[in-house]
Design a protein around this motif. Structure first.
Motif, PDB file in Angstrom:
ATOM      1  N   PHE A 147       4.768  47.760  35.831  1.00  0.00           N
ATOM      2  CA  PHE A 147       4.769  46.427  36.427  1.00  0.00           C
ATOM      3  C   PHE A 147       5.130  46.468  37.912  1.00  0.00           C
ATOM      4  O   PHE A 147       6.114  47.114  38.292  1.00  0.00           O
ATOM      5  CB  PHE A 147       5.768  45.527  35.674  1.00  0.00           C
ATOM      6  N   GLY A 148       4.345  45.806  38.749  1.00  0.00           N
ATOM      7  CA  GLY A 148       4.673  45.686  40.173  1.00  0.00           C
ATOM      8  C   GLY A 148       4.075  46.770  41.054  1.00  0.00           C
ATOM      9  O   GLY A 148       4.044  46.625  42.278  1.00  0.00           O
ATOM     10  N   GLN A 149       3.579  47.862  40.450  1.00  0.00           N
ATOM     11  CA  GLN A 149       2.956  48.916  41.277  1.00  0.00           C
ATOM     12  C   GLN A 149       1.525  48.511  41.640  1.00  0.00           C
ATOM     13  O   GLN A 149       0.955  47.614  41.014  1.00  0.00           O
ATOM     14  CB  GLN A 149       2.954  50.233  40.502  1.00  0.00           C
ATOM     15  N   PRO A 150       0.921  49.164  42.646  1.00  0.00           N
ATOM     16  CA  PRO A 150      -0.462  48.796  43.006  1.00  0.00           C
ATOM     17  C   PRO A 150      -1.434  49.052  41.846  1.00  0.00           C
ATOM     18  O   PRO A 150      -1.223  49.997  41.067  1.00  0.00           O
ATOM     19  CB  PRO A 150      -0.793  49.730  44.176  1.00  0.00           C
ATOM     20  N   VAL A 151      -2.470  48.222  41.744  1.00  0.00           N
ATOM     21  CA  VAL A 151      -3.472  48.438  40.687  1.00  0.00           C
ATOM     22  C   VAL A 151      -4.302  49.681  41.001  1.00  0.00           C
ATOM     23  O   VAL A 151      -4.248  50.199  42.110  1.00  0.00           O
ATOM     24  CB  VAL A 151      -4.397  47.210  40.518  1.00  0.00           C
ATOM     25  N   TRP A 152      -5.058  50.139  39.990  1.00  0.00           N
ATOM     26  CA  TRP A 152      -5.836  51.379  40.147  1.00  0.00           C
ATOM     27  C   TRP A 152      -7.283  51.073  40.481  1.00  0.00           C
ATOM     28  O   TRP A 152      -7.909  50.227  39.839  1.00  0.00           O
ATOM     29  CB  TRP A 152      -5.809  52.180  38.842  1.00  0.00           C
ATOM     30  N   GLN A 153      -7.851  51.825  41.421  1.00  0.00           N
ATOM     31  CA  GLN A 153      -9.288  51.700  41.716  1.00  0.00           C
ATOM     32  C   GLN A 153     -10.097  52.746  40.947  1.00  0.00           C
ATOM     33  O   GLN A 153     -11.320  52.676  40.915  1.00  0.00           O
ATOM     34  CB  GLN A 153      -9.545  51.805  43.228  1.00  0.00           C
TER      35      GLN A 153
END
Ligand SMILES: [Fe+2]
Ligand SMILES: [Fe+2]
Length: 475
Positions: free
Chosen positions: A94-100
């Protein structure tokens, strides 16, 4: 980014700048079209249909309507715009950058989810392929075709993800999506409901009400995913899906309305008398609702499942409206009480970790959403002066998956004997005479101003056109 229609595959993902991916998808495209011709509504290939096509991915992007022959529909790849600085909305990260990109350790879980979602899209086109021959009006025929082309588009959405992010495995899965077929003995579709035949329009309306709504909830929870391209794909699919549920809800409402008109005309609620007027009696409608609701509930999977816990913990699949509906997005400590069957006739309360109960959380949100239409329909019945009430059966009823699978219950969820269950099932789900009667109603009506005897006209037409507009010109 706006949608580029000048390319062979319309898209807003800058496909022209990824030649390898473009070639792979251009290789798949003719196979898709072959599938559409063989398994789609191909008897209507030459009909001119008034369809909407997305020109952008925002709300105004739907303003484009025009007359199209279905095989010429511009299927393509449309993702909702990227949200800047989007972070993971739930689970352990939770709260970390999303994945591309897809993290290697979650690759097989993602692939399975995308394939399972993708499989339902062409399945429903296959299920609905013959309905055009028995349409109750041109307005309804047009809505059917709009849904069909959009389910085809949803297949494109999932195939794009498979091709772009899963390499060779993904391309193989994309082929398989065209090789399985609804109801096929050797190669059926993955999920049970998508192998049920939809041979009449009452089933079609129930399917769009209940089964497309399952789609809405699956897409909503995938729209929360930490894998950003999946989230963006699903966000745009949801805008298409809304029309499918509109068709189900207003369609079933129009059936109720027509039945009430007939009841008023003949001054009776006797099912036989109503049927003689070519309308659907409410107890029969209730049996269809029971069947499709219980079948669609299974699509959410088992009540308690460690796999549901790990897809949540890992940020793969969230809850619908995760951000707005919930306070605790991690759910590491939270628990949930469930009613589970406990030996013959008994029910026990069991407390499980909330993460393990995520399928049930989704199912409950779905059931609540299903109730909205029932309130509206029951209001119509009440206003007409009748005491009959349409009801959702208990979610324990007639289940084939999960803790309640094969536990015989009545419509209220009370456990009963197996024999009693088998016997009463003909009162609870469509029986042979219901099906024969509904089939007898399925007469094709294609004069612009006309409706079949069993359904009232809609309140309004499509895109501000008149109800009696010629939405389909049959070739
Ligand atoms: Fe869909
Ligand atoms: Fe749909």
């Amino acid at each position: 980014m706006s949608i580029n229609y000048s390319e062979k595959i319309p898209n807003n993902v800058d496909l022209a700048n990824d030649k390898t991916l473009q070639r792979a998808l251009e290789h798949w495209q003719p196979r898709f079209l072959d599938w559409w011709r063989e398994m789609g509504p191909n008897d209507f290939a030459s009909a001119d249909v008034y369809l909407r096509t997305a020109v952008g991915v925002d709300a105004q992007g739907w303003a484009n309507y025009g007359t199209v022959k279905m095989p010429d529909y511009r299927w393509g790849i449309f993702l909702a715009d990227r949200l800047p600085d989007r972070t993971i909305g739930f689970g352990d990260s939770f709260g970390q950058p999303v994945w591309q990109q897809v993290p290697g350790e979650f690759r097989s879980q993602f692939r399975r989810l995308i394939v399972t979602q993708g499989d339902t899209e062409p399945a429903s086109v296959e299920q609905q392929r013959s309905l055009g021959h028995t349409c109750p009006s041109l307005y309804d025929l047009r809505n059917l075709f709009q849904i069909n082309v959009e389910e085809g588009r949803h297949l494109w959405a999932m195939v794009y993800l498979l091709h772009a992010y899963f390499g060779r495995d993904g391309r193989e899965e994309a082929e398989e999506l065209l090789a399985r077929h609804s109801g096929d003995v050797d190669k059926p579709r993955i999920l049970g409901t998508f192998n049920e035949p939809i041979s009449d329009w009452l089933s079609f309306l129930c399917f769009t009400y209940f089964t497309d709504r399952d789609g809405k909830f699956q897409l909503k929870s995938l729209a929360e995913s930490s894998f950003d391209p999946l989230a963006r794909t699903c966000r745009f699919m949801l805008t298409e899906e809304a029309h499918h549920m509109f068709v189900g809800e207003t369609g079933l409402g129009r059936v109720v309305k027509r039945t009430l008109e007939v009841m008023k005309e003949i001054g009776s609620d006797d099912p036989e008398a109503i049927r003689r007027q070519g309308a659907v009696d409410l107890p029969l409608l209730q049996r269809y609702l029971n069947f499709w609701f219980s079948s669609s509930l299974d699509l959410f999977g088992s009540e308690v499942l460690s796999n549901a816990a790990s897809t949540f913990a890992n940020g793969i699949k969230g809850r619908p409206d995760e951000t707005t509906q919930y306070q605790d997005h991690v759910c590491a400590e939270a628990t949930r009480e469930l009613d589970l069957p406990d030996g013959p006739g008994a029910v026990k309360k069991e407390t499980v970790g909330l993460r393990n109960a995520m399928n049930e959380v989704l199912r409950e949100a779905y059931v609540k959403d299903c109730e909205i239409g029932f309130k509206r329909w029951n209001m119509l019945i009440k206003r007409a002066g009748y005491g009959f009430e349409l009801k959702l059966p208990s979610s324990r009823f007639r289940r084939a998956i999960g803790a309640w699978a094969n536990v015989p219950t009545d419509l209220d969820g009370k456990i009963i004997g197996r024999e009693e269950f088998e016997e009463r099932l003909t009162d609870w789900t469509p029986n042979a005479s219901d099906k024969a009667f509904v089939n007898s109603l399925m007469q094709r009506v294609v004069e612009p101003a006309k409706m079949a005897s069993w359904i009232a006209p809609p309140e309004r037409g499509i895109n501000n056109l008149a109800v009696d507009y010629e939405y389909v010109r049959l070739g």
